[in-house]
Design an enzyme around this catalytic site. Structure first.
Site, short mmCIF file in Angstrom:
data_model
loop_
_atom_site.label_atom_id
_atom_site.label_comp_id
_atom_site.label_asym_id
_atom_site.label_seq_id
_atom_site.Cartn_x
_atom_site.Cartn_y
_atom_site.Cartn_z
N LYS A 203 9.26 1.79 5.77
CA LYS A 203 7.83 1.96 6.03
C LYS A 203 7.39 0.89 7.02
CE LYS A 203 3.28 2.14 3.97
NZ LYS A 203 2.49 2.40 2.78
N LYS A 258 8.46 6.44 7.44
CA LYS A 258 7.01 6.58 7.65
C LYS A 258 6.55 5.55 8.66
CE LYS A 258 2.88 5.97 4.95
NZ LYS A 258 2.35 5.39 3.77
C1 PBG Z 1 -0.58 2.76 0.78
C2 PBG Z 1 -0.27 3.94 1.61
C3 PBG Z 1 -0.64 4.11 2.96
C4 PBG Z 1 -0.26 5.40 3.31
C5 PBG Z 1 0.35 5.98 2.21
N1 PBG Z 1 0.34 5.05 1.15
C6 PBG Z 1 -1.40 3.23 3.87
C7 PBG Z 1 -0.96 1.87 4.12
O1 PBG Z 1 0.20 1.48 3.89
O2 PBG Z 1 -1.81 1.11 4.57
C8 PBG Z 1 -0.51 6.01 4.66
C9 PBG Z 1 -0.44 7.48 4.75
C10 PBG Z 1 -1.06 8.05 5.97
O3 PBG Z 1 -1.46 7.36 6.93
O4 PBG Z 1 -1.19 9.29 5.98
N2 PBG Z 1 0.43 2.09 0.18
#
Ligand code: PBG
Length: 336
Positions: A203, A258
């Site tokens: 991530k 991601k």
């Molecule tokens: C939070 C989380 C995020 C997303 C999914 N879970 C945002 C972040 O890490 O700030 C983002 C998903 C998206 O942008 O569609 N843990």
């Protein structure tokens, strides 16, 4: 691939592309409804439907509307949903205690969906950002640094609470070290041996999460702060291999990359190296870009979305989390 591939004019690459039937026969990858996971924003209300301003067409739903959307997902062959709670400001705190409240929004929604639609897979997000007053994914020390081990202690309780409510897959998206092993142990200790773990292993600290943070109202809490001390640098690729190797060794059943489209190289590297179920998240910013262009008629929505999703498959994703899941499933059903 053989390098002895012949030369022009004996070899004409366009010969196979000439007819629809031969194009179909040599097609290497396909997108199917079974590849789609639908992320859904939920509100702690019996009935509500609010559009997310930076994500036209995406809504936050109350319980009744959530159940209607779940019914549609089943009808169109979507295997699973992923729930993201919008937590009221007065339930956010420094210790994120609402994250493991068994009467909280997520456990309530999980129970309601499982009661009506037991065959629909439910994924819940394991991270503290909806529950902390500062919007970070973990607990802070006095200097504002996100504490690793103390955060993992809370994540374990959150995962146990979601599993108890009946969710099928817990998906830690927080990027703390050691959390997969700790969560697996806790689930097993509570006899949830079949609750699966989808680790957001690779991530990245990405600006493409912007609209999501609007949707769950964590942008406000975060202020100008960023997540660079726990999410990965977009410049790195080898680091993703290390993250995934660790999470697999700790017990992850599936891994996630991601964001999605700008990171297809990461999906391919991970899939080649580990060959375990690999998911990709076409995140909120990717949705908003495609949607904005479609709304201007600068891109054809259906073709551009289906092309982007197919490219995830070509890169090695087994499934894709996408806010277009329901639309895509309908388009696939209609045939194109
Ligand atoms: C939070 C989380 C995020 C997303 C999914 N879970 C945002 C972040 O890490 O700030 C983002 C998903 C998206 O942008 O569609 N843990």
């Amino acid at each position: 691939m053989s390098t002895d591939f012949g030369t022009f004019p004996a070899r004409r690459m366009r010969r196979m592309r000439k007819d629809s039937f031969s194009r179909r026969l040599m097609q290497e990858h396909q997108l199917s409804k079974s590849d789609l996971i639908y992320p859904i924003f939920i509100l702690d209300q019996d009935s509500a439907k609010e559009e997310v301003q930076s994500m036209p067409g995406v809504c936050r739903y109350g319980m009744n509307e959530l159940l209607q959307v779940c019914e549609e997902c089943l009808q169109f062959g979507i295997p699973a949903i992923a729930l993201f709670p919008v937590v009221e400001a007065d339930k956010k705190s420094l210790d994120a205690a609402e994250a493991y409240n068994s009467d909280g929004l997520v456990p309530k929604a999980v129970r309601a969906v499982k009661e009506r639609f037991p065959e629909l897979g439910i994924i819940t997000d394991i991270a503290l950002d909806p529950y902390t007053s500062h919007g970070h994914d973990g607990l802070l020390d006095d200097n504002g640094y996100v504490l690793n081990d103390a955060t993992v202690g809370v994540l374990k309780r959150q995962a146990a609470c979601h599993a108890e409510a009946g969710c099928d897959i817990v998906a830690p998206s927080d990027m703390m070290d050691g959390r997969i092993g700790a969560i697996r142990q806790t689930l097993d200790d509570h006899a949830h041996i079949n609750t699966k773990i989808l680790s957001y292993a690779a991530k990245y600290s990405s600006v493409f999460y912007g609209p999501f943070r609007d949707a769950v109202a964590s942008a406000k809490s975060l202020g100008g702060s960023n997540k660079h001390t726990y999410q990965m640098d977009p410049a790195n690729s080898n680091e993703a291999l290390a993250e995934v190797a660790l999470d697999i060794s700790e017990g992850a059943d599936m891994i996630m990359v991601k964001p999605g489209l700008p990171y297809l190289d990461i999906i391919r590297r991970l899939k080649d190296h580990f060959q375990i179920p690999t998911m990709a998240y076409q995140v909120s910013g990717e949705y908003s870009m495609l949607k904005a262009a479609a709304l201007q008629s600068w891109l054809d929505e259906r073709s551009s979305v289906l092309e982007a999703l197919l490219c995830f498959k070509r890169a090695g994703s087994d499934a894709i989390l996408t806010y277009f899941a329901l639309d895509a499933a309908k388009w696939l059903q209609e045939g194109h």
